[in-house]
Every structure is written in C-alpha cells, then in structure tokens.
Design a protein around this motif. Sequence first.
Motif, short mmCIF file in Angstrom:
data_model
loop_
_atom_site.label_atom_id
_atom_site.label_comp_id
_atom_site.label_asym_id
_atom_site.label_seq_id
_atom_site.Cartn_x
_atom_site.Cartn_y
_atom_site.Cartn_z
N SER A 56 0.80 -1.22 0.00
CA SER A 56 0.00 0.00 0.00
C SER A 56 0.84 1.28 0.00
N LEU A 57 2.17 1.13 0.05
CA LEU A 57 3.03 2.31 0.06
C LEU A 57 2.90 3.09 -1.25
N ASP A 58 2.56 4.35 -1.11
CA ASP A 58 2.44 5.23 -2.27
C ASP A 58 3.58 6.24 -2.20
N LEU A 59 4.71 5.88 -2.79
CA LEU A 59 5.93 6.67 -2.64
C LEU A 59 6.26 7.46 -3.89
N ASP A 60 6.74 8.65 -3.66
CA ASP A 60 7.29 9.47 -4.74
C ASP A 60 8.75 9.75 -4.37
N LEU A 61 9.58 8.73 -4.59
CA LEU A 61 10.97 8.79 -4.13
C LEU A 61 11.82 9.72 -4.98
N ASN A 62 12.72 10.41 -4.30
CA ASN A 62 13.82 11.10 -4.98
C ASN A 62 14.93 10.06 -5.10
N TRP A 63 15.04 9.43 -6.25
CA TRP A 63 15.92 8.28 -6.40
C TRP A 63 17.40 8.62 -6.23
N GLY A 64 17.79 9.83 -6.59
CA GLY A 64 19.18 10.23 -6.41
C GLY A 64 19.56 10.29 -4.94
N VAL A 65 18.70 10.91 -4.13
CA VAL A 65 18.95 11.01 -2.68
C VAL A 65 18.87 9.62 -2.05
N PHE A 66 17.91 8.81 -2.51
CA PHE A 66 17.76 7.45 -1.98
C PHE A 66 19.02 6.62 -2.27
N ALA A 67 19.57 6.74 -3.49
CA ALA A 67 20.79 6.00 -3.84
C ALA A 67 21.95 6.43 -2.95
N GLY A 68 22.03 7.74 -2.65
CA GLY A 68 23.08 8.23 -1.75
C GLY A 68 22.95 7.65 -0.36
N SER A 69 21.70 7.53 0.12
CA SER A 69 21.48 6.95 1.45
C SER A 69 21.88 5.47 1.47
N MET A 70 21.62 4.77 0.37
CA MET A 70 22.00 3.36 0.28
C MET A 70 23.52 3.19 0.29
N LEU A 71 24.22 4.07 -0.40
CA LEU A 71 25.69 4.01 -0.42
C LEU A 71 26.26 4.23 0.98
N LEU A 72 25.64 5.14 1.74
CA LEU A 72 26.10 5.37 3.11
C LEU A 72 25.83 4.17 4.00
N TYR A 73 24.73 3.45 3.73
CA TYR A 73 24.47 2.25 4.52
C TYR A 73 25.49 1.16 4.19
N PHE A 74 25.87 1.04 2.91
CA PHE A 74 26.94 0.11 2.53
C PHE A 74 28.22 0.47 3.29
N ALA A 75 28.56 1.77 3.29
CA ALA A 75 29.78 2.22 3.97
C ALA A 75 29.72 1.91 5.46
N TYR A 76 28.55 2.10 6.05
CA TYR A 76 28.36 1.82 7.48
C TYR A 76 28.63 0.35 7.80
N LYS A 77 28.07 -0.55 7.01
CA LYS A 77 28.23 -1.98 7.27
C LYS A 77 29.67 -2.44 7.04
N LEU A 78 30.30 -1.95 5.98
CA LEU A 78 31.69 -2.35 5.70
C LEU A 78 32.64 -1.80 6.77
N THR A 79 32.37 -0.57 7.23
CA THR A 79 33.18 -0.01 8.31
C THR A 79 32.96 -0.78 9.60
N LEU A 80 31.73 -1.20 9.84
CA LEU A 80 31.42 -2.00 11.03
C LEU A 80 32.17 -3.33 10.99
N ALA A 81 32.24 -3.92 9.81
CA ALA A 81 33.00 -5.17 9.65
C ALA A 81 34.49 -4.93 9.92
N SER A 82 35.00 -3.77 9.48
CA SER A 82 36.40 -3.43 9.72
C SER A 82 36.66 -3.19 11.20
N LEU A 83 35.69 -2.58 11.89
CA LEU A 83 35.83 -2.37 13.33
C LEU A 83 35.84 -3.70 14.09
N TRP A 84 35.03 -4.63 13.62
CA TRP A 84 35.05 -5.98 14.20
C TRP A 84 36.45 -6.58 14.06
N HIS A 85 37.04 -6.45 12.87
CA HIS A 85 38.39 -6.98 12.64
C HIS A 85 39.41 -6.27 13.54
#
Length: 330
Positions: A56-85
């Motif tokens: 039922s989600l009726d979204l009008d996404l700004n795909w450029g901003v959304f892609a940037g947020s996804m890249l930051l989440y990738f960076a967050y997880k990879l950095t978290l993995a590095s912190l674990w190491h």
Amino acid sequence: MEDVNEQEINKTEMQTAPEKNGKKQKIMKIVKALFLVAVFVFMGRYFYKNWDDIKSLDLDLNWGVFAGSMLLYFAYKLTLASLWHYITWLDKASIRYPDAITAYLYSILGKYIPGKVFMLAARIPAYEEKGVPMRKVTVCFLLENVCTLLGAGFLFLISLFFFPNDLLKDYFFAVVIFVVVFFICINPKIINFFLRIAGKLMKKNDMEIPFNYLQMIKVVLLFICNWLIVGTGFYMLICSIYPLPISQWLYVGGIFGLSAIIGILSIFAPSGIGVREGILILGLNLVMPNEYSVIISIVSRLWATIAELILILAAFIINMIKKRKNRLVV
C-alpha cells in the motif's frame, strides 16, 4: 613388537582422521543449510505479515537522494566489519582481513533469527579454522555489541543538543548517566574482572582482553563516527520521501540510533523487527505527520535489509570466485 604396535596405532589414527574430518564437514554443511532455512523462514514471515503495508506504500521517491542513502548504509556496514576486525586484532584473535570481512557479512544473516547468538555462531567457524579459540571470538563479539550500544547512545545524546524539545529534555540527564555508566563499565579492569569470573566458571584461564583504557576509548569513538555515517544515511532516506530541514539531521540520526539500541536489547525479536519500527514512529511523529513516520519506518526496514542482502551476495560471489581461482592454480 612395541614398534609394530605403534605403527599399527599410527595407521589406525591416519585412517580415522579423514573419516572424522569428513563427518565434521557433513555436519557443518547440514548446520549451514538449517541456518539458511531458518533465516529465510523468519524473513519471509516478516514480509508476509507486513505485505499489505508494503504493497500500500504510495511513494514518490527522490531516487538520487535514496541512492546516496543506500551508499552510506553500505559504507556503514563495511566499516562496522572493519571495526570488528580491529577489535579481534587488538585481542590478538584476528584472521586475514578479507576472511574477517566475509565472516562478518555472512553473520549478518544471523540477526534475522530470534536470539543474538546466531550472529556469533556464524562467525566462529572461520576463526576456529585458523586456530582462534571460540572463547576469544565470543569476548570480541560481546565487546563489539557494547561498543555498538555506546556509539548509538552517544549519537542520541548529541542529537538532543540540536532539537530543543521539552519532552526530550526530560530524558537528557538520564541519557548522560547512561553514557557515563557505560564509559565506566568499559574500563578494561572492570571488563577483565567479570571475564575472570566467567573464565573460572568455564575453567578457562585466558578470557581476559589485553586492551588498555585509551584503546577502548578509541574503539568507542570509532563506533560513534560510524553511527554518524548511518545516521546521515537515514536522514537522506527520509529526505528522499519527506523534506526535513538540515537542523533535524542529528535528531533523526539519534532516533535511528535509539531504535537500534532497543532493537539490540530485544533479544527475542529477530533483528529488532517490530520494536525498532515502533521507536522510529514515536520519534519521527515529533517532526512529521504520522502517516509519513509509518511509511518511513517500513521503508527503513526494506532499505537496511536490501542493502545487507546485496553485501552478503557480493561477499558470497567474491568468495566463490577466489575458491575457483585457487582450484585452478592447484
């Protein structure tokens, strides 16, 4: 005669060793298969229960901003993995960096099963293969979770300075006390005191960590910086759906951190499902209409889950390519 008997014993041991290894490998394959089945069952259950809301989600996404947020989440997880190491390296329990990152990414699947122990269980085999004792991996895992909570707590604390609200001010000193207590508790002397007690119960003598207090402070600060990364990503995710002023950047990042704290402490909720969304809705209701806070809470779960699955798939593909190259070289 004695030499003959010794030779026969050695032959018997040599014959039984491959059989034991073969059985162990078969058991590990069965365990991995059951683990994956459990992950997909719980993930499927979540999406089945929430399918009507997602559909039922009726979204009008700004795909450029959304892609940037996804890249930051990738960076967050990879950095978290590095912190674990980095934590395992400080504890003299590290393995090769690529193997550590792969083990960490695979272990993310464990968060989708109730009980945090499955994330730990998914990391142990890679370390045991390299001769790292399970107890050392367990200690590092506990430290990682403590530092994660501290990082999220600090992000929430900082966010209070940037969002003047009487309701939040009432909890300000409680958060300060919470963080101060945590900083006292991460003193290696205190940690090692409890680890020695656990070691006596387990009849193990090397449960202590060789950290000093400055090293622990440094690790916590690195976790705080990493929470700023994902907090910024969450702010961008919101802005791709609903416009928010930059002045509320740290506030929404802090709410995301607070929801993560509650989710981690909710042991029997897989990946904090349901709990995190509830905290997000309550927090976001202060800065946007309720219908948008509900939508963002659902989208944020999809945002995080899709990003994590992409990283796990990438790790799996890279690992398979490496194994194939090694076979060709041999």
